[in-house]
Scaffold this motif. Structure first.
Motif, PDB file in Angstrom:
ATOM      1  N   LEU A 145      47.252  36.394  28.117  1.00  0.00           N
ATOM      2  CA  LEU A 145      46.610  35.970  29.361  1.00  0.00           C
ATOM      3  C   LEU A 145      47.607  35.918  30.508  1.00  0.00           C
ATOM      4  O   LEU A 145      47.299  36.344  31.628  1.00  0.00           O
ATOM      5  N   VAL A 146      48.796  35.418  30.250  1.00  0.00           N
ATOM      6  CA  VAL A 146      49.816  35.324  31.295  1.00  0.00           C
ATOM      7  C   VAL A 146      50.148  36.711  31.838  1.00  0.00           C
ATOM      8  O   VAL A 146      50.190  36.920  33.068  1.00  0.00           O
ATOM      9  N   ASN A 147      50.385  37.669  30.955  1.00  0.00           N
ATOM     10  CA  ASN A 147      50.711  39.024  31.407  1.00  0.00           C
ATOM     11  C   ASN A 147      49.557  39.643  32.181  1.00  0.00           C
ATOM     12  O   ASN A 147      49.767  40.358  33.179  1.00  0.00           O
ATOM     13  N   SER A 148      48.335  39.376  31.746  1.00  0.00           N
ATOM     14  CA  SER A 148      47.161  39.903  32.452  1.00  0.00           C
ATOM     15  C   SER A 148      47.032  39.287  33.832  1.00  0.00           C
ATOM     16  O   SER A 148      46.665  39.968  34.805  1.00  0.00           O
ATOM     17  N   MET A 149      47.341  38.000  33.944  1.00  0.00           N
ATOM     18  CA  MET A 149      47.262  37.323  35.246  1.00  0.00           C
ATOM     19  C   MET A 149      48.345  37.833  36.197  1.00  0.00           C
ATOM     20  O   MET A 149      48.096  38.000  37.401  1.00  0.00           O
ATOM     21  N   ASN A 155      48.116  43.209  41.667  1.00  0.00           N
ATOM     22  CA  ASN A 155      47.107  44.113  42.228  1.00  0.00           C
ATOM     23  C   ASN A 155      46.409  43.509  43.441  1.00  0.00           C
ATOM     24  O   ASN A 155      46.113  44.215  44.411  1.00  0.00           O
ATOM     25  N   LEU A 156      46.144  42.208  43.396  1.00  0.00           N
ATOM     26  CA  LEU A 156      45.360  41.562  44.440  1.00  0.00           C
ATOM     27  C   LEU A 156      46.201  40.975  45.574  1.00  0.00           C
ATOM     28  O   LEU A 156      45.767  40.938  46.723  1.00  0.00           O
ATOM     29  N   TYR A 157      47.421  40.514  45.239  1.00  0.00           N
ATOM     30  CA  TYR A 157      48.212  39.753  46.218  1.00  0.00           C
ATOM     31  C   TYR A 157      49.565  40.382  46.523  1.00  0.00           C
ATOM     32  O   TYR A 157      50.322  39.843  47.331  1.00  0.00           O
ATOM     33  N   ASP A 158      49.903  41.497  45.869  1.00  0.00           N
ATOM     34  CA  ASP A 158      51.220  42.131  46.035  1.00  0.00           C
ATOM     35  C   ASP A 158      52.352  41.179  45.644  1.00  0.00           C
ATOM     36  O   ASP A 158      53.466  41.264  46.170  1.00  0.00           O
ATOM     37  N   GLY A 159      52.073  40.292  44.755  1.00  0.00           N
ATOM     38  CA  GLY A 159      53.063  39.336  44.249  1.00  0.00           C
ATOM     39  C   GLY A 159      52.381  38.452  43.220  1.00  0.00           C
ATOM     40  O   GLY A 159      51.149  38.385  43.191  1.00  0.00           O
ATOM     41  N   LYS A 225      35.234  34.532  41.835  1.00  0.00           N
ATOM     42  CA  LYS A 225      34.702  35.207  40.651  1.00  0.00           C
ATOM     43  C   LYS A 225      35.312  36.590  40.455  1.00  0.00           C
ATOM     44  O   LYS A 225      35.510  37.036  39.321  1.00  0.00           O
ATOM     45  N   LYS A 226      35.608  37.281  41.555  1.00  0.00           N
ATOM     46  CA  LYS A 226      36.134  38.639  41.405  1.00  0.00           C
ATOM     47  C   LYS A 226      37.502  38.635  40.731  1.00  0.00           C
ATOM     48  O   LYS A 226      37.861  39.584  40.033  1.00  0.00           O
ATOM     49  N   TYR A 227      38.270  37.557  40.920  1.00  0.00           N
ATOM     50  CA  TYR A 227      39.571  37.465  40.263  1.00  0.00           C
ATOM     51  C   TYR A 227      39.395  37.501  38.751  1.00  0.00           C
ATOM     52  O   TYR A 227      40.106  38.229  38.050  1.00  0.00           O
ATOM     53  N   GLU A 232      39.481  39.888  33.344  1.00  0.00           N
ATOM     54  CA  GLU A 232      38.873  40.235  32.058  1.00  0.00           C
ATOM     55  C   GLU A 232      39.058  41.721  31.758  1.00  0.00           C
ATOM     56  O   GLU A 232      39.355  42.103  30.618  1.00  0.00           O
ATOM     57  N   ASN A 233      38.908  42.569  32.777  1.00  0.00           N
ATOM     58  CA  ASN A 233      39.070  44.007  32.574  1.00  0.00           C
ATOM     59  C   ASN A 233      40.497  44.357  32.155  1.00  0.00           C
ATOM     60  O   ASN A 233      40.721  45.206  31.287  1.00  0.00           O
TER      61      ASN A 233
END
Length: 258
Positions: A145-149, A155-159, A225-227, A232-233
């Motif tokens: 989970l940590v690696n996925s986050m 991807n979403l925040y550039d950091g 929710k989009k996060y 999950e993907n």
């Protein structure tokens, strides 16, 4: 520095429900170790309340009612039936040298500001021939989970934001136990593999551990929710195998006071 106000808020949620699957599985490992003890234990201390499995076992095997439970919440918030309760501070574990035969903790003592001071206090509060045992998360805990986050954040925040509380290295724990004077310190790495058919259930179990990242530099806005959709993907792509596989990695610490 830990945001103690936020941590207290986390730990006040579901305060009367200690039936978290993850904590209960770790508690079983602690019980396996305690079950080997040949001691007449009659004065017990729990540091941080995360389950009822251990105290129920101890009550049935060693003692009835003589367990002191401690946590960071005010006595008026934390309601503990049958047992004595005392509020403690993450800056200073002061217990007035009560002379315990057994001190245990399930996934809590790594949150104290000064780990050496906590171990010293535990040592000072044990009777001679007293036993200490605790579980803390390993640095690679729930790495899937940590690696996925981290990937999702990039991807979403550039950091990437910090998403998990830091723990203590095994080498440091051994050095501190020996320095303080514990006898026969034992450190073991443990893991529990959990397979979830539903990603939401995985997140819910982790949420109920009430151990989200709680330092003062934490992200101060909730994810939308989009996060979690993207998360999950990513998790599915990297770690899905007949289910969402999560590895609980933790360290089991035990030692005697000679």
């Amino acid at each position: 520095m830990i945001n103690k106000k936020y941590l207290k808020l986390l730990r006040s949620r579901n305060k009367n429900n200690y039936d978290n699957f993850i904590y209960n599985k770790i508690a079983e490992r602690i019980i396996d170790s305690i079950d080997l003890l040949k001691l007449d234990i009659n004065n017990i201390l729990e540091i941080g309340i995360n389950d009822t499995v251990i105290s129920k076992y101890l009550e049935s095997k060693f003692v009835e009612g003589n367990i002191l439970k401690t946590d960071i919440l005010d006595n008026n918030i934390r309601k503990v039936s049958k047992y004595n309760y005392r509020q403690i501070d993450l800056d200073n574990l002061y217990l007035e040298n009560k002379g315990f035969n057994l001190i245990y903790s399930n996934f809590f003592i790594h949150l104290f500001q000064d780990f050496e001071s906590v171990l010293s206090s535990i040592y000072n509060n044990l009777n001679d021939n007293g036993f200490f045992i605790a579980s803390i998360p390993a640095n690679n805990n729930i790495y899937q989970l940590v690696n996925s986050m981290i990937e999702n954040d990039l991807n979403l925040y550039d950091g990437a934001y910090k998403r998990i509380n830091p723990s203590i290295d095994i080498e440091k724990i051994i050095l501190l136990l020996n320095k303080i004077g514990f006898h026969i310190p034992t450190i073991s790495s443990n893991k529990i593999n959990i397979n979830y058919s539903n990603f939401g259930n995985l997140l819910q179990d982790l949420k109920e551990t009430r151990l989200s990242y709680c330092y003062k530099d934490k992200k101060n806005t909730f994810e939308k929710k989009k996060y979690f959709y993207f998360l999950e993907n990513i998790f599915r792509k990297k770690y899905f195998k007949n289910g969402f596989n999560l590895e609980i990695n933790f360290i089991l610490i035990s030692a005697w006071k000679n």
